[in-house]
Write an enzyme that holds these catalytic residues in place. Structure first.
Site, PDB file in Angstrom:
ATOM      1  N   THR B 211       0.905  -1.155   0.000  1.00  0.00           N
ATOM      2  CA  THR B 211       0.000   0.000   0.000  1.00  0.00           C
ATOM      3  C   THR B 211       0.938   1.197   0.000  1.00  0.00           C
ATOM      4  O   THR B 211       1.934   1.219   0.743  1.00  0.00           O
ATOM      5  CB  THR B 211      -0.883   0.079   1.266  1.00  0.00           C
ATOM      6  OG1 THR B 211      -1.741  -1.037   1.301  1.00  0.00           O
ATOM      7  CG2 THR B 211      -1.712   1.340   1.269  1.00  0.00           C
ATOM      8  N   ARG B 239     -12.519  -8.709  -2.361  1.00  0.00           N
ATOM      9  CA  ARG B 239     -12.306  -8.050  -1.073  1.00  0.00           C
ATOM     10  C   ARG B 239     -11.890  -6.592  -1.265  1.00  0.00           C
ATOM     11  O   ARG B 239     -11.002  -6.270  -2.050  1.00  0.00           O
ATOM     12  CB  ARG B 239     -11.220  -8.786  -0.294  1.00  0.00           C
ATOM     13  CG  ARG B 239     -10.857  -8.162   1.069  1.00  0.00           C
ATOM     14  CD  ARG B 239      -9.647  -7.277   0.978  1.00  0.00           C
ATOM     15  NE  ARG B 239      -9.107  -6.862   2.275  1.00  0.00           N
ATOM     16  CZ  ARG B 239      -8.054  -6.082   2.434  1.00  0.00           C
ATOM     17  NH1 ARG B 239      -7.413  -5.638   1.374  1.00  0.00           N
ATOM     18  NH2 ARG B 239      -7.632  -5.749   3.657  1.00  0.00           N
ATOM     19  N   GLY B 241     -10.487  -3.349   0.857  1.00  0.00           N
ATOM     20  CA  GLY B 241      -9.874  -2.978   2.127  1.00  0.00           C
ATOM     21  C   GLY B 241     -10.140  -1.527   2.474  1.00  0.00           C
ATOM     22  O   GLY B 241     -11.046  -0.901   1.938  1.00  0.00           O
ATOM     23  N   ASP B 242      -9.303  -0.997   3.335  1.00  0.00           N
ATOM     24  CA  ASP B 242      -9.566   0.346   3.862  1.00  0.00           C
ATOM     25  C   ASP B 242      -9.197   1.474   2.912  1.00  0.00           C
ATOM     26  O   ASP B 242      -9.668   2.595   3.071  1.00  0.00           O
ATOM     27  CB  ASP B 242      -8.796   0.534   5.180  1.00  0.00           C
ATOM     28  CG  ASP B 242      -7.298   0.554   4.945  1.00  0.00           C
ATOM     29  OD1 ASP B 242      -6.633   1.539   5.349  1.00  0.00           O
ATOM     30  OD2 ASP B 242      -6.770  -0.411   4.349  1.00  0.00           O
ATOM     31  N   THR B 262      -1.960   2.550   6.218  1.00  0.00           N
ATOM     32  CA  THR B 262      -1.513   1.296   5.650  1.00  0.00           C
ATOM     33  C   THR B 262      -1.525   0.246   6.736  1.00  0.00           C
ATOM     34  O   THR B 262      -1.265   0.564   7.897  1.00  0.00           O
ATOM     35  CB  THR B 262      -0.078   1.420   5.080  1.00  0.00           C
ATOM     36  OG1 THR B 262       0.443   0.111   4.819  1.00  0.00           O
ATOM     37  CG2 THR B 262       0.864   2.127   6.042  1.00  0.00           C
ATOM     38  N   GLY B 263      -1.848  -0.995   6.348  1.00  0.00           N
ATOM     39  CA  GLY B 263      -1.851  -2.061   7.348  1.00  0.00           C
ATOM     40  C   GLY B 263      -2.980  -3.037   7.102  1.00  0.00           C
ATOM     41  O   GLY B 263      -3.459  -3.183   5.976  1.00  0.00           O
ATOM     42  N   THR B 264      -3.421  -3.685   8.159  1.00  0.00           N
ATOM     43  CA  THR B 264      -4.488  -4.685   8.060  1.00  0.00           C
ATOM     44  C   THR B 264      -5.816  -3.948   7.932  1.00  0.00           C
ATOM     45  O   THR B 264      -6.468  -3.622   8.919  1.00  0.00           O
ATOM     46  CB  THR B 264      -4.469  -5.584   9.308  1.00  0.00           C
ATOM     47  OG1 THR B 264      -4.341  -4.746  10.474  1.00  0.00           O
ATOM     48  CG2 THR B 264      -3.284  -6.539   9.271  1.00  0.00           C
ATOM     49  N   GLY B 265      -6.175  -3.728   6.659  1.00  0.00           N
ATOM     50  CA  GLY B 265      -7.281  -2.838   6.320  1.00  0.00           C
ATOM     51  C   GLY B 265      -8.572  -3.001   7.086  1.00  0.00           C
ATOM     52  O   GLY B 265      -9.243  -2.009   7.399  1.00  0.00           O
TER      53      GLY B 265
END
Lengths: 347, 347
Positions: B211, B239, B241-242, B262-265
């Protein structure tokens, strides 16, 4: 001596200055409540809806609210309750969700839905799907049975099918009124954005209300919010509105409230509307009434947006507001309060 | 007399109790700044990245930040600046965006991107697209040339093509390392979620960073934020994400700040992370540093999430934080301050 007494009084007054007395509000133990909406928009006016038709809408709203209330009354949880209410509205052609979904610019239907659990903040959302008879059920599967929060298109349908969610042929959703709506709009080459003025040409259905939603709080005080929609007539292929965007059209947090929104979705996304209401309650100490009003009238409306929101707060109280001429709505509470309305707010 | 003096002093002390002296902060007129990230995650550790490879990342981050800074320096606006920085990172296979996008569970790539204009709150987001060489450019088209805010799949590609955004064959995005990453993950039958512990089997690329994003403020004080991603390796088909969820992975509001995450959306969606940071600044008077820390460490981490955020506030100051072991990042300000880093925060 008099001077020192005066100063002492003066100082005592200031000593208490940081401790304003706040009314202690508490939640009624084991109470529960559910509130629903069937869409907000400029077409919802007495001039546009005959009394006969008003009665038809009223009956369907009551069927939906009763379906959800029955679950809460038996001690059921708020997730099951909002799901029950929403599926009643999705199964009806009256509302722009499920069976009654409007058509996009390609002459197809693309539905969105979302559900959020206020206790865990777990959420499920689907966007741009067809073939799913009850989109809210698919959103629930994403929340409960998937590591993800948001799925679109075929991916969402594949997951739904895997978990036994009923799929139907696109013709299930066919509705002549909706097709005519699309043709009229395409003839005018614009999506339904400027419909605030009464236009006798437009059938009630042409106005951009629709979207259905529900918020419930159960006896354990857990709040769930859910929303489901067919989007906007003549929307661009692939357009995703506010419904499946957590924090925009759907939000729930036991610490503050649960909200479902309806209206011109883009404005609810840009203002992050439902999370904004929650933040005003949580961090600016606004009441739900103040927060709803501020977001709808001072943030969304100046940008050109229109719509409404329903809300249940952490105390189990029900609120709603809208800046359109009407919003199909109903609520029912364990203390006996209940209401079904569609036009201007009367209380 | 002594008593009244004492009480007078006492009362003066309380008199000032509501009026704590606040440092008056102002924005430096005509100042500008840009901050970027190339992803956060557990794989970004000194043990995992050779010094040679660190240098490669550093050079690409500097190329990206300079591309954006050059525009600001010439008096350009923040939208053009973040777009320039992001396209540099999208064109590189080093990051999980554009060319370097990871593969989903079907062996395809689905990219998301978003951009938000802090002055108007106008936004553009695309989700689940392929064939678009630079997703951030397509997000910009949605914002500038569409009545909508979010488009997914084919609909987004059709709009991009209509506005002359470069389309490429899927093979453009082919990357052997990413394919191997997918095979390894599928062999283990899970998406990259538990990677906090160092695992010598994993190539650096296996870890869920990636990301890319940028936030800039231009000489007029207008803030723009943008983010672009290939999502998660082995993510379920469809899927989202954020990144394209306004208020989760991307947010900008001249009244508070601009943010890219950024990260685990999923966790950024559930906490409505970037809007939450903005709300804490706006309504709870937290500093950006406090707000970022609170959301990452007290909201996202307890739920099990991991990642980072970059931020520029309304004063033109740059902030960043992350709860993962590292985040590729850089900033450059008109006052001469500049930094490029990837591991733990040193200041």
């Amino acid at each position: 001596m008099r001077l020192s007494i005066l100063l002492f009084v003066f100082s005592i007054t200031f000593f208490s200055c940081d401790s304003p007395k706040k009314k202690e509000k508490v939640r009624e133990p084991n109470s529960f409540a559910i509130v629903i909406h069937g869409g907000a928009g400029g077409g919802i006016k007495r001039d546009n809806i005959s009394e006969e038709r008003q009665e038809i809408y009223k009956q369907k709203l009551e069927e939906a609210i009763n379906a959800g209330y029955a679950i809460l009354e038996k001690g059921g949880n708020s997730q099951d309750a909002i799901q029950a209410a929403i599926t009643v509205m999705e199964d009806s052609p009256l509302f722009n969700a499920g069976k009654g979904s409007v058509y996009n610019s390609e002459g197809n239907q693309e539905m969105d839905a979302a559900i959020m659990n206020g206790k865990t903040l777990n959420s499920g959302a689907i966007a741009g799907v067809n073939h799913i008879k009850n989109p809210i059920l698919a959103a629930r599967i994403v929340m409960d049975s998937s590591k993800h929060v948001m799925l679109s298109g075929k991916g969402a349908v594949i997951l739904a099918e895997k978990y036994g969610i009923e799929l139907v042929d696109s013709t299930y959703f066919y509705d002549e009124r909706r097709i005519n709506q699309l043709k009229r709009i395409q003839g005018k080459e614009k999506t339904q954005l400027d419909h605030t003025a009464y236009n006798p040409e437009f059938d009630l259905q042409d106005h951009k209300y629709g979207t259905v939603g529900a918020v419930a709080t159960d006896k354990d005080g857990n709040i769930t919010a859910g929303t489901s929609t067919g989007g906007m007539t003549n929307k661009k292929y692939g357009r995703i509105g506010d419904v499946p965007v957590i924090g925009a059209g759907t939000y729930a947090n036991n610490a503050t409230c649960g909200i479902s929104a309806t209206g011109t979705g883009e404005y609810f996304i840009r203002t992050v509307a439902s999370h904004e209401v929650s933040s005003l309650i949580q961090y600016k100490n606004q009441t739900p009434k103040e927060a709803l009003h501020h977001v709808l009238f001072n943030q969304i409306e100046p940008l050109g947006g229109e719509g409404g929101m329903i809300l249940i707060d952490k105390y189990g109280d029900v609120y709603w507001d809208f800046n359109s001429s009407g919003m199909f709505r109903a609520y029912k509470k364990s203390n006996g309060d209940a209401k079904t309305e569609m036009f201007e707010i009367t209380e």
